[in-house]
Design a protein around this motif. Structure first.
Motif, mmCIF file in Angstrom:
data_model
loop_
_atom_site.group_PDB
_atom_site.id
_atom_site.type_symbol
_atom_site.label_atom_id
_atom_site.label_comp_id
_atom_site.label_asym_id
_atom_site.label_seq_id
_atom_site.Cartn_x
_atom_site.Cartn_y
_atom_site.Cartn_z
ATOM 1 N N LEU A 264 31.456 32.915 61.209
ATOM 2 C CA LEU A 264 31.803 34.439 61.424
ATOM 3 C C LEU A 264 33.189 34.048 60.274
ATOM 4 C CD1 LEU A 264 32.266 36.691 64.513
ATOM 5 C CD2 LEU A 264 30.774 37.047 62.561
ATOM 6 N N GLU A 265 34.195 33.197 60.908
ATOM 7 C CA GLU A 265 34.880 33.143 59.459
ATOM 8 C C GLU A 265 34.540 32.695 58.037
ATOM 9 O OE1 GLU A 265 38.214 33.333 60.061
ATOM 10 O OE2 GLU A 265 38.282 34.338 61.868
ATOM 11 N N ARG A 266 34.342 31.795 58.075
ATOM 12 C CA ARG A 266 33.076 31.131 56.510
ATOM 13 C C ARG A 266 32.586 32.679 55.638
ATOM 14 N NH1 ARG A 266 34.781 27.843 59.664
ATOM 15 N NH2 ARG A 266 35.747 26.020 58.266
ATOM 16 N N CYS A 267 31.899 33.520 56.718
ATOM 17 C CA CYS A 267 31.387 34.689 56.034
ATOM 18 C C CYS A 267 32.480 35.586 55.904
ATOM 19 C CB CYS A 267 30.306 35.371 56.675
ATOM 20 S SG CYS A 267 28.761 34.286 56.940
ATOM 21 N N LYS A 268 32.772 35.795 56.091
ATOM 22 C CA LYS A 268 34.374 36.725 55.883
ATOM 23 C C LYS A 268 35.165 35.499 54.761
ATOM 24 C CE LYS A 268 38.817 38.223 57.703
ATOM 25 N NZ LYS A 268 39.827 38.401 58.697
ATOM 26 N N ARG A 269 35.467 34.601 54.723
ATOM 27 C CA ARG A 269 36.189 33.902 53.478
ATOM 28 C C ARG A 269 35.019 34.742 52.118
ATOM 29 N NH1 ARG A 269 35.955 27.981 53.499
ATOM 30 N NH2 ARG A 269 34.096 28.587 52.836
ATOM 31 N N ASP A 270 33.710 34.446 52.504
ATOM 32 C CA ASP A 270 32.904 34.271 50.982
ATOM 33 C C ASP A 270 32.966 35.504 50.827
ATOM 34 O OD1 ASP A 270 32.479 31.314 51.220
ATOM 35 O OD2 ASP A 270 31.188 31.470 52.262
ATOM 36 N N LEU A 271 32.602 36.637 52.068
ATOM 37 C CA LEU A 271 32.637 38.165 51.208
ATOM 38 C C LEU A 271 33.855 38.546 50.326
ATOM 39 C CD1 LEU A 271 31.119 39.354 54.355
ATOM 40 C CD2 LEU A 271 29.679 39.272 52.827
ATOM 41 N N ALA A 272 35.343 38.105 50.245
ATOM 42 C CA ALA A 272 36.181 38.402 49.780
ATOM 43 C C ALA A 272 36.440 37.413 48.752
ATOM 44 C CB ALA A 272 37.941 38.286 50.870
ATOM 45 N N ASP A 273 35.981 36.152 48.039
ATOM 46 C CA ASP A 273 35.526 35.673 46.807
ATOM 47 C C ASP A 273 35.344 36.003 45.742
ATOM 48 O OD1 ASP A 273 35.896 33.647 45.914
ATOM 49 O OD2 ASP A 273 35.361 32.156 47.315
ATOM 50 N N PRO A 274 35.773 36.231 44.667
ATOM 51 C CA PRO A 274 35.209 36.886 43.642
ATOM 52 C C PRO A 274 34.129 36.736 42.891
ATOM 53 C CG PRO A 274 37.932 37.141 43.687
ATOM 54 C CD PRO A 274 37.062 35.807 44.747
ATOM 55 N N ALA A 275 34.169 34.614 43.555
ATOM 56 C CA ALA A 275 32.741 33.941 43.083
ATOM 57 C C ALA A 275 31.965 33.962 43.638
ATOM 58 C CB ALA A 275 33.459 32.794 42.583
ATOM 59 N N CYS A 276 32.364 35.088 45.003
ATOM 60 C CA CYS A 276 30.589 35.228 45.633
ATOM 61 C C CYS A 276 30.064 36.387 45.417
ATOM 62 C CB CYS A 276 30.758 34.473 47.452
ATOM 63 S SG CYS A 276 31.380 32.824 47.494
ATOM 64 N N GLN A 277 30.612 37.526 45.052
ATOM 65 C CA GLN A 277 30.347 38.884 44.778
ATOM 66 C C GLN A 277 28.759 39.457 44.007
ATOM 67 O OE1 GLN A 277 32.212 41.975 45.094
ATOM 68 N NE2 GLN A 277 33.223 39.969 46.406
ATOM 69 N N ALA A 278 28.391 38.313 43.394
ATOM 70 C CA ALA A 278 27.133 38.385 42.735
ATOM 71 C C ALA A 278 25.678 37.448 44.044
ATOM 72 C CB ALA A 278 27.027 37.357 42.230
ATOM 73 N N ARG A 279 26.975 37.258 45.398
ATOM 74 C CA ARG A 279 25.843 36.951 46.029
ATOM 75 C C ARG A 279 25.158 38.109 47.135
ATOM 76 N NH1 ARG A 279 27.715 31.240 48.584
ATOM 77 N NH2 ARG A 279 25.891 31.369 49.822
ATOM 78 N N PRO A 308 30.758 44.149 57.687
ATOM 79 C CA PRO A 308 30.741 42.615 56.090
ATOM 80 C C PRO A 308 31.036 43.571 55.189
ATOM 81 C CG PRO A 308 28.963 42.411 57.431
ATOM 82 C CD PRO A 308 29.540 43.772 58.490
ATOM 83 N N ARG A 309 29.911 44.794 54.003
ATOM 84 C CA ARG A 309 30.218 45.706 53.447
ATOM 85 C C ARG A 309 31.208 45.720 53.405
ATOM 86 N NH1 ARG A 309 26.289 46.599 50.255
ATOM 87 N NH2 ARG A 309 24.768 46.489 52.215
ATOM 88 N N GLU A 310 31.597 46.677 54.556
ATOM 89 C CA GLU A 310 33.427 47.037 54.259
ATOM 90 C C GLU A 310 34.358 46.547 53.797
ATOM 91 O OE1 GLU A 310 32.435 50.928 57.733
ATOM 92 O OE2 GLU A 310 32.934 49.249 58.026
ATOM 93 N N TRP A 311 33.817 45.310 54.766
ATOM 94 C CA TRP A 311 35.366 44.374 54.702
ATOM 95 C C TRP A 311 35.179 43.698 52.544
ATOM 96 C CZ3 TRP A 311 39.447 41.831 54.940
ATOM 97 C CH2 TRP A 311 39.928 40.329 54.889
ATOM 98 N N ARG A 312 33.722 43.332 52.105
ATOM 99 C CA ARG A 312 33.381 43.571 51.056
ATOM 100 C C ARG A 312 34.295 44.105 49.950
ATOM 101 N NH1 ARG A 312 28.052 41.177 48.234
ATOM 102 N NH2 ARG A 312 29.407 39.475 48.455
ATOM 103 N N GLU A 313 34.082 45.558 50.514
ATOM 104 C CA GLU A 313 34.535 46.465 49.279
ATOM 105 C C GLU A 313 36.231 46.996 49.560
ATOM 106 O OE1 GLU A 313 32.599 49.917 50.711
ATOM 107 O OE2 GLU A 313 30.641 49.342 49.482
ATOM 108 N N GLN A 314 36.659 46.433 50.317
ATOM 109 C CA GLN A 314 38.362 46.443 51.342
ATOM 110 C C GLN A 314 38.608 45.503 50.205
ATOM 111 O OE1 GLN A 314 39.471 46.222 55.110
ATOM 112 N NE2 GLN A 314 38.237 48.549 55.504
ATOM 113 N N SER A 315 38.299 44.047 50.181
ATOM 114 C CA SER A 315 38.553 43.445 49.792
ATOM 115 C C SER A 315 38.053 42.637 48.014
ATOM 116 C CB SER A 315 37.861 41.806 50.366
ATOM 117 O OG SER A 315 38.480 41.415 51.058
ATOM 118 N N GLY A 316 38.196 43.716 47.593
ATOM 119 C CA GLY A 316 37.352 43.461 45.830
ATOM 120 C C GLY A 316 38.510 44.257 45.745
ATOM 121 N N LYS A 317 39.318 45.826 46.601
ATOM 122 C CA LYS A 317 39.830 46.346 46.098
ATOM 123 C C LYS A 317 41.187 45.899 45.088
ATOM 124 C CE LYS A 317 38.620 49.959 48.540
ATOM 125 N NZ LYS A 317 39.288 51.554 49.528
#
Length: 317
Positions: A264-279, A308-317
């Protein structure tokens, strides 16, 4: 951005008092003493990576104390890794004394008393980390506080050089890259500590700590494998599944919980990583060993309070 504090702009008779405040704000509650009087000076430069921080400290002769009364009033639970840049540092903790010069490092624990002695001007780089970041990699390392890790040992030299270079690089890379560099530095430190623990065998507690490190290391290097299991992991390091479970129980954890938490920690990290936005979210989850997207989304929300989607959106702001 690095935060820089320096006493040289203060009146000479105020510098030690200001330094006392700076040190306590930067690290944990400490008491500082020095005979330098008006000649005293000190400066710190700190950069943070999530819950951890790198701090460059340059100053004159002094003694620093972490006392029982300070600990009783505090809630911090940090481990400090001090890397010598110049000068000599004496570290006293747990009945041991370490002498640290340039090219060497030492660890000490903020939950127990310690004393630092600098008999002359010095420069250090200090990695301050929550205990759990190191403990989840190696388990107990109490027997290695106030121990000199010298540059003449290849693995220890690599750990020193890499960690020091990370401290100089994190301001020049994006937060996601800085977080990955920190993970690599902690992995190297854990490997170095495990190597020292292994060298102290057959002490039983050290033996269990070394096995726990090997167990966790196998898990961390095989997280992406959906077939990762307790029997396979235990067999890979040459112990029984029951003994492996006992080792995890020493940390009030279990094999299943540890694997799930690390994934979960690694998924959280990758979801917040701009380099993984296309995944796609599912692609990231499956890449870290999950095989059921609905289950992944449910336990992600349980652990982090958002989907996961909410976390990705929050991290991208």
């Amino acid at each position: 951005m690095a935060v820089v504090l320096d006493t040289r702009s203060c009146l000479p008779d105020r510098r030690l008092a200001v330094w006392q405040d700076i040190v306590c704000d930067t690290f944990v509650g400490l008491d500082c003493k020095s005979d330098m009087r008006g000649a005293f000076w000190g400066s710190v430069s700190q950069s943070r990576i999530g819950p951890a921080a790198f701090t460059r400290v340059d100053s004159t002769a002094q003694r620093v104390f972490r006392t029982p009364s300070r600990i009783a009033r505090a809630s911090e639970d940090f481990v400090l890794m001090a890397l010598g840049n110049s000068g000599v540092n004496g570290v006293f903790q747990d009945g041991r004394e370490a002498i640290v010069s340039a090219g060497q490092f030492v660890i000490y624990d903020t939950t127990r008393p310690y004393e630092l002695r600098f008999d002359d001007s010095f420069s250090q780089t200090i990695l301050q980390m929550p205990r759990k970041l190191l403990q989840q990699r190696i388990g107990s390392f109490d027997g290695l506080t106030a121990t000199t890790f010298a540059g003449d040992r290849p693995l220890e030299r690599l750990t020193y050089d890499f960690t020091l270079n990370v401290s100089k690089t994190i301001e020049q890379v994006d937060p996601a890259a800085a977080s990955r560099l920190l993970d690599q530095a902690l992995d190297l430190l854990a490997m170095t500590l495990a190597d020292r623990l292994h060298a102290r065998l057959p002490d039983q507690s050290a033996h269990r700590s070394a096995l726990l490190y090997r167990l966790k290391n196998h898990i961390l290097t095989h997280l992406a494998d959906p077939e990762l299991s307790l029997p396979r992991t235990a067999a890979a390091i040459g112990i029984s599944p029951r003994y492996a479970s006992d080792l995890m129980a020493d940390e009030q954890s279990s094999f299943r919980f540890y694997v799930q938490t690390q994934r979960l920690e690694r998924c959280k990290r990758d979801l917040a990583d701009p380099a993984c936005q296309a995944r796609h979210i599912g692609e990231i989850a499956f890449a870290w060993g999950f095989n059921d997207l609905a289950h992944f989304s449910r336990i992600f929300r349980q652990r982090f309070g958002v989907s996961p989607r909410e976390w990705r959106e929050q991290s991208g702001k």
